[in-house]
Design a protein around this motif. Structure first.
Motif, PDB file in Angstrom:
ATOM      1  N   TYR A 226       0.968  -1.117  -0.197  1.00 46.23           N
ATOM      2  CA  TYR A 226      -0.013  -0.080  -0.032  1.00 46.23           C
ATOM      3  C   TYR A 226       0.798   1.453   0.083  1.00 46.23           C
ATOM      4  O   TYR A 226       1.953   1.325   0.799  1.00 46.23           O
TER       5      TYR A 226
ATOM      6  N   SER B 264       1.034   5.286   0.255  1.00 45.40           N
ATOM      7  CA  SER B 264       0.312   6.794   0.491  1.00 45.40           C
ATOM      8  C   SER B 264       1.084   7.603   1.325  1.00 45.40           C
ATOM      9  O   SER B 264       1.820   7.121   2.240  1.00 45.40           O
TER      10      SER B 264
ATOM     11  N   GLN C   5      -7.803   4.141   4.448  1.00 49.65           N
ATOM     12  CA  GLN C   5      -6.387   3.573   5.000  1.00 49.65           C
ATOM     13  C   GLN C   5      -6.591   2.269   6.139  1.00 49.65           C
ATOM     14  O   GLN C   5      -5.901   1.373   6.036  1.00 49.65           O
TER      15      GLN C   5
ATOM     16  N   SER D 246       5.278   4.861   3.177  1.00 44.32           N
ATOM     17  CA  SER D 246       4.745   5.693   3.926  1.00 44.32           C
ATOM     18  C   SER D 246       5.640   6.870   4.136  1.00 44.32           C
ATOM     19  O   SER D 246       6.927   6.762   4.205  1.00 44.32           O
TER      20      SER D 246
ATOM     21  N   SER E 291      -0.046   7.594  10.526  1.00 45.72           N
ATOM     22  CA  SER E 291       0.146   6.649   9.591  1.00 45.72           C
ATOM     23  C   SER E 291       1.087   5.347  10.344  1.00 45.72           C
ATOM     24  O   SER E 291       0.789   3.947  10.259  1.00 45.72           O
TER      25      SER E 291
END
Length: 463
Positions: free
Chosen positions: A270, A272, A341, A355, A361
């Motif tokens: 993932y 982001s 998320q 990240s 996060s």
């Protein structure tokens, strides 16, 4: 938790967040936790930022949100310029007018505080550090107590305190102090001035609440507790403040979750960089090529940084190399809108997270046992990435902070992605991350360390 119900009519809790997504989010999560003890919780902010908080209430139960009393204050006028993807430092300076305007909420906030204090035995005011001046009138209310909620890691606080105040780390931490990233390039002078201006109002607080855990930051919590500041004020380490099972209700229709359902366990990276990072065309191109060359599955959230008012204007559409999305079809998904998320990180198919290492996060990734490819951009992120990659060892560095002026090459992206997602080294890091995540989730359950800290805070404010 029912033991607190007898005082629910007597104690009112107020939250005052900074209008930045990671801060709005953490304080809203904390609202839901406190509300679960039967206490009335009030969330104070400008109308547009309260709307933003509600719209993006990732993974939170709508039934819990509905119990929170939102106070939508008239929004002071502020400029809302677009982010600059080519700025020499990545700090979101375009948000400064928003944060300056948030300081004008003081008098409207004071009116609400006085009204709530007149009806409650005790008023508990919990605020973001950068909103200290906004809640200053709470200090004149005889039945009010003020607490600061710290949205950053304890290591970040400790390193900042020790650098700023000229104190020394105790001897055993000497080597670590030499290795820590510097604060150069992390922030602008304007935001540093705003932070410094809060200091005189911060003295009104009765304590600090930290979204962290002794399991993650034990040595730094010990350091903080030995310091002069922690001896003046009570400290609670209540993280993680996440919902235990995100997304049971909120995002079942999201197409990227459907795609994740079809992928093998731990196979998807993932990507982001949060809501405050704007990448240049060159950075985006190198990242895209690196992902394609890695041949690993991925979900890439590709959005420009938020403006101060997310409801005004249309965000910049970010271009990927021509033909990229066709070439990675079936292997990678590019998401251009808001992504859920916590649900993505909690999904069994997710095996890594590239990240910026914002603290929200980091806490989400650590809690759900997902290792991080750390790519810090600004603010507290260089310190957080150091914590993740070098101290708790649940991640790899994509780029060291000292090299922040250089564009990360596609070959570097490819190498780090393969190391994390398709190597023995990555498997070991993932095992470590999953074990730590399991321990942290247990600590947030009844009888666990974080749950005890939260119970202790609730007992303290309802005494």
């Amino acid at each position: 938790m029912d033991s607190c119900n007898s005082v629910s009519d007597e104690v009112a809790v107020v939250m005052v967040p900074l209008p930045a997504q990671g801060h709005l989010n953490q304080l809203l999560q904390f609202c839901c936790l406190i509300s679960s003890y039967g206490l009335p919780v009030h969330y104070i902010g400008s109308a547009i930022h309260n709307q933003q908080a509600r719209l993006r209430a990732n993974g939170l139960d709508p039934n819990k949100i509905s119990k929170i009393h939102f106070h939508d204050l008239p929004t002071p006028h502020f400029d809302s310029p677009p982010p600059n993807p080519n700025a020499p430092i990545k700090f979101p300076a375009h948000m400064q007018p928003t944060w300056d305007a948030s300081q004008l909420l003081r008098h409207a906030t004071a009116t609400i505080l006085r009204e709530l204090a007149s009806k409650a035995r005790k008023l508990v005011i919990i605020h973001d550090y950068l909103m200290s001046s906004v809640v200053q009138d709470g200090a004149s209310l005889s039945n009010a107590e003020i607490y600061t909620f710290n949205c950053v890691s304890v290591l970040c606080m400790v390193s900042y305190i020790y650098q700023q105040l000229g104190a020394q780390f105790v001897e055993k931490e000497g080597e670590l102090r030499e290795l820590l990233p510097t604060y150069g390039g992390c922030a602008t002078e304007e935001i540093m001035r705003l932070g410094a201006a809060q200091r005189e109002y911060a003295k009104f607080k009765a304590g600090d609440i930290h979204n962290s855990s002794r399991l993650i930051e034990g040595p730094f919590i010990d350091l903080l507790e030995q310091g002069e500041m922690a001896q003046k004020w009570s400290q609670w380490f209540i993280g993680p403040i996440l919902p235990g099972k995100p997304g049971l209700i909120s995002n079942k229709a999201n197409s990227c979750l459907d795609w994740l359902d079809q992928q093998p366990k731990n196979s998807v990276l993932y990507i982001s960089f949060g809501t405050m990072t704007s990448m240049s065309d060159k950075e985006v191109r190198e990242l895209a090529l690196g992902l394609e060359q890695s041949k690993q599955r991925f979900i890439w959230v590709l959005r420009d940084a938020d403006k101060g008012d997310i409801f005004s204007g249309t965000p910049r559409e970010i271009e990927v190399p021509e033909g990229f999305e066709e070439r990675v079809k079936g292997v990678g998904v590019v998401v251009r809108d808001w992504a859920p998320q916590p649900e993505i990180l909690a999904h069994p198919s997710t095996g890594g997270f590239m990240s910026h290492c914002g603290w929200n996060s980091c806490m989400e990734s650590i809690t759900f046992g997902v290792p991080i490819a750390a790519w810090p951009m600004h603010s507290d992120q260089p310190i957080n990435s150091f914590l993740v990659a070098k101290i708790i060892k649940t991640g790899l560095m994509v780029r060291e902070w000292a090299d922040r002026q250089e564009v990360v090459k596609s070959s570097t992206v490819e190498n780090v992605v393969r190391r994390l997602m398709a190597s023995e080294e990555g498997d070991e890091i993932r095992k470590r991350a999953q074990q730590l995540g399991e321990n942290i989730r247990k600590s947030a359950q009844e009888g666990g360390g974080s749950q005890k800290e939260l119970n202790s805070f609730i007992a303290h404010i309802t005494r």
